[in-house]
Enzyme design. Structure first.
Site, mmCIF file in Angstrom:
data_model
loop_
_atom_site.group_PDB
_atom_site.id
_atom_site.type_symbol
_atom_site.label_atom_id
_atom_site.label_comp_id
_atom_site.label_asym_id
_atom_site.label_seq_id
_atom_site.Cartn_x
_atom_site.Cartn_y
_atom_site.Cartn_z
ATOM 1 N N CYS A 1 -0.482 6.887 7.206
ATOM 2 C CA CYS A 1 -1.228 6.119 7.040
ATOM 3 C C CYS A 1 -2.532 7.715 7.871
ATOM 4 O O CYS A 1 -2.210 7.982 8.508
ATOM 5 C CB CYS A 1 -1.655 5.656 8.744
ATOM 6 N N ARG B 1 -6.535 -2.646 8.778
ATOM 7 C CA ARG B 1 -6.663 -4.367 8.441
ATOM 8 C C ARG B 1 -5.066 -4.583 8.555
ATOM 9 O O ARG B 1 -4.364 -4.419 7.821
ATOM 10 C CB ARG B 1 -7.336 -4.682 6.715
ATOM 11 N N CYS C 1 -4.107 5.800 11.962
ATOM 12 C CA CYS C 1 -4.092 6.318 12.922
ATOM 13 C C CYS C 1 -3.152 7.155 13.306
ATOM 14 O O CYS C 1 -2.033 7.700 14.213
ATOM 15 C CB CYS C 1 -3.528 4.997 13.269
ATOM 16 N N ARG D 1 -4.858 0.325 13.768
ATOM 17 C CA ARG D 1 -6.477 -0.793 14.037
ATOM 18 C C ARG D 1 -6.957 -1.171 12.177
ATOM 19 O O ARG D 1 -7.815 -1.493 11.897
ATOM 20 C CB ARG D 1 -7.502 -0.309 14.289
ATOM 21 N N THR E 1 0.535 -1.323 0.047
ATOM 22 C CA THR E 1 0.057 -0.170 -0.175
ATOM 23 C C THR E 1 0.963 1.269 0.428
ATOM 24 O O THR E 1 0.679 2.502 -0.428
ATOM 25 C CB THR E 1 -1.209 0.148 0.702
ATOM 26 N N ARG F 1 4.252 6.584 2.976
ATOM 27 C CA ARG F 1 3.412 7.942 3.356
ATOM 28 C C ARG F 1 3.000 8.001 4.728
ATOM 29 O O ARG F 1 2.268 6.768 5.053
ATOM 30 C CB ARG F 1 2.190 8.270 2.060
#
Length: 355
Positions: A72, A48, A75, A46, A37, A70
């Site tokens: 998230c 996946r 979070c 939290r 990703t 990069r």
């Protein structure tokens, strides 16, 4: 699960287990990045759970960004508010900011915040760019310098700033000022600076230095105008041109601008507040060819709400290139003011990205 002190003493098995458990106790001790990703997260995220073979671990957000990942959006790993290590450093900074004459020892600081001295020293130095002792000395020195500029006499400024005796400040006067406090109070009267001017990729470069190190670097198209800039910076100092004496340092900078050596390791003689120095240290840690916004730099130094102050610290940098303030963007991600012109800033960034 037994907690390790930091990533250097933690196995990947332990880190992976923390990710599986969404263990918030290890937030701030490492960053988890997902190759498929291109995103990096806190251990407690939290989102996946990715496959283990698609995961990489990094010691901090800076190294994850450098690797091309990069942040998230779930979070918010760049938000230092939830980082226990940043919280630890903030506690120490608050203690040091309130210290008067005596600077607390590392052991005393560690005991007060509930950490081991070695862990505190390592975390504080990584986030702030200098040790707790150096930070406290810098803060005290900044107070002293500001009182001198405000017109206080030397004795009063000494004791109001927390120095126990005049010898303490005079011991480090040359390394801090390149001149004695009395001379600094008079605008540099009696201080000796030599300067040189040469051709470079950005036009003409002026470099000025004391015997201690480089004090000023600027760019322009007119030698006389550059000299006026220098003299305005040090209005009462004794300033003489000496191209030969500064030849090696000038050629190092000229070569850097021409695409030669990427890293600049030259001695400096600059005056700064503790905050300015933290920002300048953060600027020097930005890898060649990379950029950071004021907001990102503010987060790196543990002051996430100080974006504007970061911008001011960049604007007051007296040694362009050596302290690469051109690698800083506004919090909106755009180019903002540069003392030597936005065209030169853009040229610098274009050259570094191409390199």
């Amino acid at each position: 699960m037994k907690l390790s002190k930091d990533m250097t003493t933690m196995s990947e098995t332990t880190m992976w287990q923390a990710v599986r458990d969404n263990d918030a106790r290890l937030d701030g001790q490492f960053i988890v990045a997902v190759k498929t990703t291109g995103i990096y997260c806190r251990p407690s995220c939290r989102a996946r759970l990715p496959k283990r073979e698609n995961v990489a671990f990094y010691p901090n957000v800076e190294s994850a960004r450098k690797a091309g990942f990069r942040a998230c959006r779930r979070c918010h790993p760049d938000d230092s508010a939830g980082d226990p290590q940043v919280a630890l450093v903030r506690k120490v900074v608050a203690i040091l900011d309130q210290a008067d004459a005596e600077i607390p020892t590392l052991a005393a600081l560690a005991a007060e915040v509930g950490a081991s001295p070695s862990h505190l020293q390592r975390v504080f130095s990584r986030i702030m760019g200098l040790s707790p002792r150096a930070y406290a000395e810098s803060r005290r020195h900044g107070r002293f310098r500001q009182k001198l500029k405000a017109g206080d006499d030397i004795a009063g400024a000494l004791y109001e700033s927390g120095y126990g005796s005049s010898s303490r400040v005079y011991e480090n006067a040359v390394s801090r000022f390149g001149m004695t406090p009395a001379t600094y109070k008079k605008g540099g009267l009696g201080a000796n600076l030599r300067f040189a001017v040469a051709d470079c990729a950005l036009g003409r470069i002026i470099v000025a230095a004391t015997e201690t190190g480089i004090a000023f670097v600027g760019f322009g198209d007119d030698d006389a105008a550059l000299e006026r800039e220098l003299r305005a910076e040090f209005p009462a100092a004794e300033i003489d041109r000496d191209d030969r004496a500064l030849g090696v340092w000038v050629q190092t900078l000229v070569g850097h601008l021409a695409g030669g050596t990427r890293e600049i390791d030259l001695p400096l003689d600059v005056c700064a507040t503790a905050f300015q120095w933290r920002v300048w240290q953060a600027l020097r840690s930005i890898p060649y060819g990379e950029l950071r916004t004021y907001k990102e730099i503010a987060a790196i130094i543990g002051a996430p709400t100080a974006s504007r102050a970061v911008g001011r610290a960049c604007a007051t940098n007296p040694v362009s290139i050596v302290i690469p303030c051109h690698r800083a963007l506004g919090s909106d991600g755009r180019l903002h003011g540069y003392r030597w012109g936005l065209e030169r800033k853009q040229q610098l960034l274009t050259e570094e990205r191409a390199g």
